[in-house]
Design a protein around this motif. Structure first.
Motif, PDB file in Angstrom:
ATOM      1  N   GLU A   1       0.712  -1.238   0.036  1.00 46.13           N
ATOM      2  CA  GLU A   1       0.139  -0.106  -0.045  1.00 46.13           C
ATOM      3  C   GLU A   1       0.872   1.224  -0.062  1.00 46.13           C
ATOM      4  N   PRO A   2       0.426   2.494  -0.618  1.00 39.12           N
ATOM      5  CA  PRO A   2       1.010   3.508  -0.693  1.00 39.12           C
ATOM      6  C   PRO A   2       1.631   4.227   0.786  1.00 39.12           C
ATOM      7  N   GLU A   3       0.772   3.764   1.713  1.00 39.77           N
ATOM      8  CA  GLU A   3       1.126   4.358   2.960  1.00 39.77           C
ATOM      9  C   GLU A   3       2.358   3.626   3.681  1.00 39.77           C
ATOM     10  N   VAL A   4       2.821   2.529   3.073  1.00 48.43           N
ATOM     11  CA  VAL A   4       3.856   1.670   3.617  1.00 48.43           C
ATOM     12  C   VAL A   4       5.205   1.899   2.789  1.00 48.43           C
ATOM     13  N   ILE A   5       5.112   2.382   1.418  1.00 48.82           N
ATOM     14  CA  ILE A   5       6.344   2.438   0.617  1.00 48.82           C
ATOM     15  C   ILE A   5       6.401   3.957  -0.015  1.00 48.82           C
ATOM     16  N   THR A   6       5.483   4.742   0.539  1.00 43.50           N
ATOM     17  CA  THR A   6       5.716   6.001   0.132  1.00 43.50           C
ATOM     18  C   THR A   6       6.188   7.001   1.477  1.00 43.50           C
ATOM     19  N   PRO A   7       7.405   7.446   1.311  1.00 44.06           N
ATOM     20  CA  PRO A   7       7.848   8.144   2.784  1.00 44.06           C
ATOM     21  C   PRO A   7       6.923   9.273   3.271  1.00 44.06           C
ATOM     22  N   GLU A   8       6.498   9.952   2.222  1.00 45.55           N
ATOM     23  CA  GLU A   8       5.807  11.192   2.513  1.00 45.55           C
ATOM     24  C   GLU A   8       4.389  10.766   3.120  1.00 45.55           C
ATOM     25  N   LEU A   9       3.867   9.557   2.987  1.00 37.92           N
ATOM     26  CA  LEU A   9       2.499   8.931   3.594  1.00 37.92           C
ATOM     27  C   LEU A   9       2.707   8.217   4.827  1.00 37.92           C
ATOM     28  N   ARG A  10       4.022   7.670   4.839  1.00 42.48           N
ATOM     29  CA  ARG A  10       4.293   6.619   5.835  1.00 42.48           C
ATOM     30  C   ARG A  10       4.041   7.297   7.501  1.00 42.48           C
ATOM     31  N   ASP A  11       3.457   6.468   8.377  1.00 38.78           N
ATOM     32  CA  ASP A  11       3.202   6.958   9.784  1.00 38.78           C
ATOM     33  C   ASP A  11       4.719   7.431  10.156  1.00 38.78           C
ATOM     34  N   LYS A  12       5.004   8.489  10.748  1.00 40.84           N
ATOM     35  CA  LYS A  12       6.218   9.041  11.348  1.00 40.84           C
ATOM     36  C   LYS A  12       6.647   8.063  12.410  1.00 40.84           C
ATOM     37  N   ASN A  13       5.878   7.575  13.048  1.00 48.25           N
ATOM     38  CA  ASN A  13       6.231   6.657  14.295  1.00 48.25           C
ATOM     39  C   ASN A  13       6.711   5.464  13.814  1.00 48.25           C
ATOM     40  N   PHE A  14       6.616   5.145  12.361  1.00 46.68           N
ATOM     41  CA  PHE A  14       7.340   3.767  11.838  1.00 46.68           C
ATOM     42  C   PHE A  14       8.491   3.884  10.992  1.00 46.68           C
ATOM     43  N   GLN A  15       8.968   5.359  10.777  1.00 43.95           N
ATOM     44  CA  GLN A  15      10.040   5.865  10.422  1.00 43.95           C
ATOM     45  C   GLN A  15      11.484   5.373  11.277  1.00 43.95           C
ATOM     46  N   PHE A  16      12.646   4.911  10.469  1.00 47.50           N
ATOM     47  CA  PHE A  16      13.634   4.513  11.567  1.00 47.50           C
ATOM     48  C   PHE A  16      14.583   5.941  11.470  1.00 47.50           C
ATOM     49  N   THR A  17      14.747   6.466  12.463  1.00 42.91           N
ATOM     50  CA  THR A  17      15.279   8.000  12.397  1.00 42.91           C
ATOM     51  C   THR A  17      16.851   7.736  13.203  1.00 42.91           C
ATOM     52  N   GLN A  18      16.983   6.927  14.019  1.00 42.19           N
ATOM     53  CA  GLN A  18      18.200   6.561  14.938  1.00 42.19           C
ATOM     54  C   GLN A  18      19.529   6.359  13.937  1.00 42.19           C
ATOM     55  N   GLU A  19      20.690   6.438  14.212  1.00 42.95           N
ATOM     56  CA  GLU A  19      21.607   5.894  13.846  1.00 42.95           C
ATOM     57  C   GLU A  19      21.880   4.247  14.297  1.00 42.95           C
ATOM     58  N   VAL A  20      22.460   3.356  13.654  1.00 38.57           N
ATOM     59  CA  VAL A  20      22.570   2.126  13.810  1.00 38.57           C
ATOM     60  C   VAL A  20      23.575   2.043  15.196  1.00 38.57           C
ATOM     61  N   SER A  21      24.580   2.619  15.310  1.00 38.73           N
ATOM     62  CA  SER A  21      25.270   2.668  16.395  1.00 38.73           C
ATOM     63  C   SER A  21      24.807   3.153  17.748  1.00 38.73           C
ATOM     64  N   ASP A  22      23.687   3.707  17.500  1.00 37.69           N
ATOM     65  CA  ASP A  22      22.890   4.206  18.982  1.00 37.69           C
ATOM     66  C   ASP A  22      21.889   3.397  19.418  1.00 37.69           C
ATOM     67  N   LEU A  23      21.829   2.180  18.596  1.00 35.68           N
ATOM     68  CA  LEU A  23      20.735   1.226  19.178  1.00 35.68           C
ATOM     69  C   LEU A  23      21.347   0.599  20.351  1.00 35.68           C
ATOM     70  N   GLN A  24      20.584  -0.284  21.099  1.00 35.67           N
ATOM     71  CA  GLN A  24      20.780  -1.028  22.288  1.00 35.67           C
ATOM     72  C   GLN A  24      21.787  -1.850  21.718  1.00 35.67           C
ATOM     73  N   ILE A  25      22.660  -2.262  22.426  1.00 37.07           N
ATOM     74  CA  ILE A  25      23.623  -3.506  22.311  1.00 37.07           C
ATOM     75  C   ILE A  25      22.898  -4.792  22.530  1.00 37.07           C
ATOM     76  N   LEU A  26      23.069  -5.752  21.813  1.00 35.04           N
ATOM     77  CA  LEU A  26      22.347  -7.164  22.136  1.00 35.04           C
ATOM     78  C   LEU A  26      23.056  -7.931  23.050  1.00 35.04           C
ATOM     79  N   VAL A  27      22.538  -8.687  23.876  1.00 35.18           N
ATOM     80  CA  VAL A  27      23.023  -9.504  24.687  1.00 35.18           C
ATOM     81  C   VAL A  27      23.795 -10.739  23.854  1.00 35.18           C
TER      82      VAL A  27
END
Length: 74
Positions: free
Chosen positions: A41-67
């Protein structure tokens, strides 16, 4: 190709309809590991239409370290 989730130029096509009909294609991002089909659906693959809560805005290095998984016991 730009990823629809993290908006970095780290995505590429990795699969297509096996009958070569062009009915669908699949893409994957090597940065955030998001995958999607061109038939979503366009709401999934069009960045302008995607819910901003589902955008990945962090840097990968900022994510938690997995055990790490401990080695198997003998």
């Amino acid at each position: 190709m730009k990823c629809v989730r993290c908006l970095h130029d780290t995505a590429a096509k990795f699969a297509e309809a096996p009958d070569k009909s062009g009915a669908w294609e699949m893409y994957a991002c090597s940065r955030c590991n998001f995958t999607w089909r061109n038939t979503e659906e366009p709401e999934v693959i069009t960045p302008e239409l995607r819910d901003k809560n589902f955008q990945f805005t962090q840097e990968v290095s900022d994510l938690q370290i997995l055990v790490p998984v401990p080695p198997l016991k003998k």
